[in-house]
Design an enzyme around this catalytic site. Sequence first.
Site, PDB file in Angstrom:
ATOM      1  N   TYR A 157     -22.363  -9.373 -49.730  1.00 16.74           N
ATOM      2  CA  TYR A 157     -22.324  -8.975 -48.429  1.00 16.74           C
ATOM      3  C   TYR A 157     -23.424  -7.889 -47.952  1.00 16.74           C
ATOM      4  O   TYR A 157     -23.931  -7.822 -47.223  1.00 16.74           O
ATOM      5  CB  TYR A 157     -21.089  -8.626 -47.869  1.00 16.74           C
ATOM      6  CG  TYR A 157     -19.916  -9.788 -47.968  1.00 16.74           C
ATOM      7  CD1 TYR A 157     -20.333 -11.009 -47.788  1.00 16.74           C
ATOM      8  CD2 TYR A 157     -18.798  -9.533 -48.586  1.00 16.74           C
ATOM      9  CE1 TYR A 157     -19.437 -12.280 -48.029  1.00 16.74           C
ATOM     10  CE2 TYR A 157     -17.822 -10.513 -48.661  1.00 16.74           C
ATOM     11  CZ  TYR A 157     -18.099 -11.797 -48.480  1.00 16.74           C
ATOM     12  OH  TYR A 157     -17.267 -12.879 -48.667  1.00 16.74           O
TER      13      TYR A 157
HETATM   14  C1  LIG Z   1     -18.044 -13.728 -53.990  1.00 15.19           C
HETATM   15  C2  LIG Z   1     -18.367 -15.236 -54.041  1.00 15.19           C
HETATM   16  C3  LIG Z   1     -18.125 -16.132 -53.115  1.00 15.19           C
HETATM   17  C4  LIG Z   1     -19.936 -15.259 -54.358  1.00 15.19           C
HETATM   18  O1  LIG Z   1     -20.315 -16.341 -54.781  1.00 15.19           O
HETATM   19  P1  LIG Z   1     -21.385 -16.432 -56.006  1.00 15.19           P
HETATM   20  O2  LIG Z   1     -22.066 -17.604 -56.011  1.00 15.19           O
HETATM   21  O3  LIG Z   1     -20.533 -16.156 -57.375  1.00 15.19           O
HETATM   22  O4  LIG Z   1     -22.374 -15.235 -55.696  1.00 15.19           O
HETATM   23  P2  LIG Z   1     -23.897 -14.978 -55.420  1.00 15.19           P
HETATM   24  O5  LIG Z   1     -24.241 -16.137 -54.498  1.00 15.19           O
HETATM   25  O6  LIG Z   1     -23.754 -13.645 -54.700  1.00 15.19           O
HETATM   26  O7  LIG Z   1     -24.613 -15.170 -56.676  1.00 15.19           O
HETATM   27  C5  LIG Z   1     -24.324 -14.171 -57.664  1.00 15.19           C
HETATM   28  C6  LIG Z   1     -25.418 -13.620 -58.497  1.00 15.19           C
HETATM   29  O8  LIG Z   1     -26.301 -14.669 -58.851  1.00 15.19           O
HETATM   30  C7  LIG Z   1     -27.604 -14.049 -58.458  1.00 15.19           C
HETATM   31  N1  LIG Z   1     -28.379 -15.271 -58.046  1.00 15.19           N
HETATM   32  C8  LIG Z   1     -28.955 -15.492 -56.713  1.00 15.19           C
HETATM   33  N2  LIG Z   1     -29.558 -16.630 -56.873  1.00 15.19           N
HETATM   34  C9  LIG Z   1     -29.771 -17.017 -58.188  1.00 15.19           C
HETATM   35  C10 LIG Z   1     -30.558 -17.901 -58.581  1.00 15.19           C
HETATM   36  N3  LIG Z   1     -31.399 -18.580 -57.987  1.00 15.19           N
HETATM   37  N4  LIG Z   1     -30.415 -18.107 -59.862  1.00 15.19           N
HETATM   38  C11 LIG Z   1     -29.504 -17.309 -60.828  1.00 15.19           C
HETATM   39  N5  LIG Z   1     -28.787 -16.311 -60.191  1.00 15.19           N
HETATM   40  C12 LIG Z   1     -29.052 -16.109 -58.997  1.00 15.19           C
HETATM   41  C13 LIG Z   1     -27.247 -12.979 -57.345  1.00 15.19           C
HETATM   42  O9  LIG Z   1     -28.311 -12.062 -57.704  1.00 15.19           O
HETATM   43  C14 LIG Z   1     -26.220 -12.492 -57.636  1.00 15.19           C
HETATM   44  O10 LIG Z   1     -26.065 -11.498 -58.683  1.00 15.19           O
HETATM   45  P3  LIG Z   1     -25.015 -10.466 -58.892  1.00 15.19           P
HETATM   46  O11 LIG Z   1     -23.481 -11.026 -59.119  1.00 15.19           O
HETATM   47  O12 LIG Z   1     -25.311  -9.380 -60.267  1.00 15.19           O
HETATM   48  O13 LIG Z   1     -24.990  -9.708 -57.536  1.00 15.19           O
HETATM   49  C15 LIG Z   1     -17.745 -15.753 -55.516  1.00 15.19           C
HETATM   50  O14 LIG Z   1     -17.970 -14.881 -56.402  1.00 15.19           O
HETATM   51  C16 LIG Z   1     -16.084 -15.734 -55.393  1.00 15.19           C
HETATM   52  O15 LIG Z   1     -15.645 -17.086 -54.975  1.00 15.19           O
HETATM   53  N6  LIG Z   1     -15.436 -14.713 -55.843  1.00 15.19           N
HETATM   54  C17 LIG Z   1     -14.191 -14.578 -55.745  1.00 15.19           C
HETATM   55  C18 LIG Z   1     -13.509 -14.902 -54.577  1.00 15.19           C
HETATM   56  C19 LIG Z   1     -13.886 -13.984 -53.470  1.00 15.19           C
HETATM   57  O16 LIG Z   1     -13.719 -12.552 -53.737  1.00 15.19           O
HETATM   58  N7  LIG Z   1     -14.393 -14.394 -52.330  1.00 15.19           N
HETATM   59  C20 LIG Z   1     -14.825 -13.559 -51.057  1.00 15.19           C
HETATM   60  C21 LIG Z   1     -13.381 -13.122 -50.322  1.00 15.19           C
HETATM   61  S1  LIG Z   1     -13.766 -11.908 -49.071  1.00 15.19           S
END
Ligand SMILES: CC(C)(COP(=O)(O)OP(=O)(O)OC[C@H]1O[C@@H](n2cnc3c(N)ncnc32)[C@H](O)[C@@H]1OP(=O)(O)O)[C@@H](O)C(=O)NCCC(=O)NCCS
Length: 193
Positions: A157
């Site tokens: 976020y």
């Molecule tokens: C929050 C959530 C939806 C984020 O989704 P995600 O796919 O895990 O996360 P992102 O898209 O932000 O990417 C995560 C990481 O991948 C990295 N990334 C982005 N693009 C990328 C790519 N092309 N290749 C590799 N890594 C990449 C990002 O830099 C990020 O790094 P960081 O974690 O060190 O910040 C997920 O982690 C989740 O479901 N969490 C638990 C539930 C939750 O908290 N939901 C939100 C409630 S409000």
Amino acid sequence: MTAAPSPRSDRIVEFSADQFRERLNEAVRIYVNAMGYPPSTAQQRAPMWSAHMLRAGWRCVGALTADDELLGVGYGYLGHPGQWWHEQVRRGILARSPGSAEEWLTDYFELTELHVRPDSQGSGLGEEILRRLLDGAAGSKVLLSTPEGPTRAWRLYRRIGFQDVLRHYQFTGDPRPFAVLGRALPLEPRQGS
Ligand SMILES: CC(C)(COP(=O)(O)OP(=O)(O)OC[C@H]1O[C@@H](n2cnc3c(N)ncnc32)[C@H](O)[C@@H]1OP(=O)(O)O)[C@@H](O)C(=O)NCCC(=O)NCCS
């Protein structure tokens, strides 16, 4: 050994309400696993998510594998007075900075849920779902709430440019402190695209 497929090869799709209804149990399972909640939570969530589909401005995006398996999901709708979350956030803003209540709580998209299956987190899928969901979302701004803490959700976020609206806020019935975050729509294009 063949390498695991990259999440980039998955399809990011917008679901109609009918399409999402068919995937409701699969989506709620992702939510329960991603949040680490007890499986019984699913029974309360499924009817709530079904009711949300009927709200104005409802929009839902999912990430699918080539085999049509759901890896992640996000949805939201236009926030309105009378909705539980809207009234909770209004109460918090009025108590802390009454001047900004109208500014935030008018014409906004409430990002209600965003979850990626735990084995697919950490490679950018959440950001892809979020960007697609907000690209075309109704409202001139987006608001969300998320538990306080150094989570991946927070990093996402902040990266996307969400600002503090309320910090360490307690919603009725949940002892955890939450942040309410918001930003103007549309998002700026991703860096380098
Ligand atoms: C929050 C959530 C939806 C984020 O989704 P995600 O796919 O895990 O996360 P992102 O898209 O932000 O990417 C995560 C990481 O991948 C990295 N990334 C982005 N693009 C990328 C790519 N092309 N290749 C590799 N890594 C990449 C990002 O830099 C990020 O790094 P960081 O974690 O060190 O910040 C997920 O982690 C989740 O479901 N969490 C638990 C539930 C939750 O908290 N939901 C939100 C409630 S409000």
